[in-house]
Design a protein around this motif. Structure first.
Motif, PDB file in Angstrom:
ATOM      1  N   ILE A   1       0.825  -1.261  -0.075  1.00  0.00           N
ATOM      2  CA  ILE A   1      -0.051  -0.097   0.117  1.00  0.00           C
ATOM      3  C   ILE A   1       0.932   1.106   0.014  1.00  0.00           C
ATOM      4  N   THR A   2       1.772   1.328   0.933  1.00  0.00           N
ATOM      5  CA  THR A   2       2.753   2.501   1.115  1.00  0.00           C
ATOM      6  C   THR A   2       3.405   2.563  -0.169  1.00  0.00           C
ATOM      7  N   ALA A   3       4.095   1.527  -0.910  1.00  0.00           N
ATOM      8  CA  ALA A   3       4.789   1.878  -2.003  1.00  0.00           C
ATOM      9  C   ALA A   3       4.087   2.362  -3.175  1.00  0.00           C
ATOM     10  N   VAL A   4       2.838   1.840  -3.399  1.00  0.00           N
ATOM     11  CA  VAL A   4       2.048   2.289  -4.596  1.00  0.00           C
ATOM     12  C   VAL A   4       1.766   3.748  -4.240  1.00  0.00           C
ATOM     13  N   LEU A   5       1.411   4.128  -3.098  1.00  0.00           N
ATOM     14  CA  LEU A   5       0.951   5.500  -2.835  1.00  0.00           C
ATOM     15  C   LEU A   5       2.061   6.462  -3.097  1.00  0.00           C
ATOM     16  N   VAL A   6       3.281   5.959  -2.346  1.00  0.00           N
ATOM     17  CA  VAL A   6       4.498   6.879  -2.449  1.00  0.00           C
ATOM     18  C   VAL A   6       5.004   7.097  -3.913  1.00  0.00           C
ATOM     19  N   ALA A   7       4.712   6.028  -4.719  1.00  0.00           N
ATOM     20  CA  ALA A   7       5.295   6.099  -6.091  1.00  0.00           C
ATOM     21  C   ALA A   7       4.425   7.022  -6.691  1.00  0.00           C
ATOM     22  N   ASN A   8       2.873   7.322  -6.472  1.00  0.00           N
ATOM     23  CA  ASN A   8       2.092   8.060  -7.227  1.00  0.00           C
ATOM     24  C   ASN A   8       1.868   9.303  -6.833  1.00  0.00           C
ATOM     25  N   CYS A   9       2.251   9.400  -5.302  1.00  0.00           N
ATOM     26  CA  CYS A   9       1.680  10.780  -4.639  1.00  0.00           C
ATOM     27  C   CYS A   9       3.138  11.432  -3.982  1.00  0.00           C
ATOM     28  N   GLY A  10       4.043  10.891  -3.672  1.00  0.00           N
ATOM     29  CA  GLY A  10       5.048  11.487  -3.113  1.00  0.00           C
ATOM     30  C   GLY A  10       5.160  11.029  -1.655  1.00  0.00           C
TER      31      GLY A  10
END
Length: 347
Positions: free
Chosen positions: A264-273
């Motif tokens: 979850i964190t990886a996908v969100l960090v990749a798309n939102c910073g």
């Protein structure tokens, strides 16, 4: 069990059902209200007219419709899934580690995801590269998974008795990966450094319909698994021995939870910073106001709605420019914890 405890339990249950109804109404009303805010002020009636026309299959046309459909609505949907996922990941990490300060940032997951994304950004020469839509989430997930594996390796084989060491290992890994990301920025070109700087502060400005499907699909899939495991996860709060007596394989459950939170964190960090404090603050707010067996789902919904309105603030606080979302969440989160610490000190 006394009648007083039964009535108290029924009171909490009815309160949570009321909270679900209110959150459901807010979830329906918030996108309509949130898209009306921005540099171009659009009335709610006009927003409803455009959205109803789009849902009926008609082409509303015009500049207003393009602003609403192509610019504001995708970023609102991305903001909701970002808040939803980060809040849920924070609540799960705090539960399985039995530490109220655990969240993706403190645990090293977010730093690992950031390092993986920085590697992709510097190698592709910017966020807008042709492979960035796939490469960023993949690089971020590899970095987050590497952070989790390093934390688990530092903890040893018996995770059940290494909660404190796990958390300290997460802090060390977080600093290590942050230093490596800074080192890569030092040797990168100015264009890549500028892209990473803007991305690392957190923003939904690059949201589009083409990139929404991946974060929504992966975050909802991982969140669904975590919510299906909510009884086992909540049982860990009573202690590992109690969970073992209930037939729960605690070590495997803790590992699965960590991997799902890293996804979850990886996908969100990749798309939102980088967006901090959401996974740390929102679970505490929900536990203070609405404790109970539906706390995980309530936390996720509150996180999604909270992030939408933070994005509205980011777009509206300054004229003709946008504040990074991560700055606003850091300010709100810091003030929240200062308030909590002040309340505990007065008690």
């Amino acid at each position: 069990m006394t009648s007083a405890s039964l009535s108290l339990g029924r009171g909490y249950s009815s309160l949570q059902h009321l909270a679900f109804v209110c959150l459901g109404l807010l979830t329906l009303a918030t996108p309509v209200l949130a898209v009306s805010f921005g540099a171009a002020q659009i009335g709610v009636a006009e927003v409803l007219e455009v959205l109803l026309a789009k849902l009926s299959g008609a082409d509303p046309g015009g500049v207003t419709a393009r602003i609403l459909i192509e610019l504001r609505l995708p970023r609102i949907l991305l903001a909701f899934i970002a808040g939803f996922g980060l809040a849920l990941a924070g609540a799960v990490l705090q539960t399985v580690t039995r530490n109220p300060l655990a969240d993706p940032y403190l645990f090293g997951i977010s730093s690992g995801a950031s390092l993986g994304a920085v590697v992709v950004i510097t190698l592709l020469g910017g966020v807008g590269g042709a492979l960035a839509s796939v490469g960023l989430p993949l690089g971020a997930f590899i970095g987050a998974s590497l952070a989790v594996l390093m934390v688990l390796a530092l903890c040893g084989r018996d995770l059940n008795t290494q909660i404190e060491r796990m958390l300290l290992s997460g802090v060390a890994i977080s600093f290590l990966f942050g230093a490596l990301a800074s080192l890569m920025l030092y040797f990168s070109g100015p264009q890549s450094a500028a892209s990473v700087l803007f991305w690392s502060l957190g923003s939904f400005a690059k949201a589009s319909w083409q990139m929404l499907w991946l974060p929504w699909l992966l975050v909802l899939a991982a969140s669904a698994i975590l919510l299906l495991l909510k009884r086992q996860i909540l049982a860990i709060q009573a202690g590992d021995e109690t969970a073992h007596t209930l037939g729960i394989r605690v070590q495997r459950l803790r590992l699965v939870s960590l991997l799902l939170c890293s996804l979850i964190t990886a996908v969100l960090v990749a798309n939102c910073g980088g967006i901090g404090f959401v996974g740390l603050m929102v679970p505490h707010m929900v536990r203070l106001l609405l404790p109970g067996r539906f706390a995980l789902l309530l936390t996720a919904l509150v996180g999604g709605l909270f992030m939408i309105w933070v994005d509205v603030l980011a777009r509206c606080l300054l004229s003709y420019q946008e504040l990074p979302v991560g700055i606003i969440t850091a300010v709100i989160g810091s003030l929240f914890f200062l308030f909590i610490l002040g309340g505990k000190r007065s008690n």
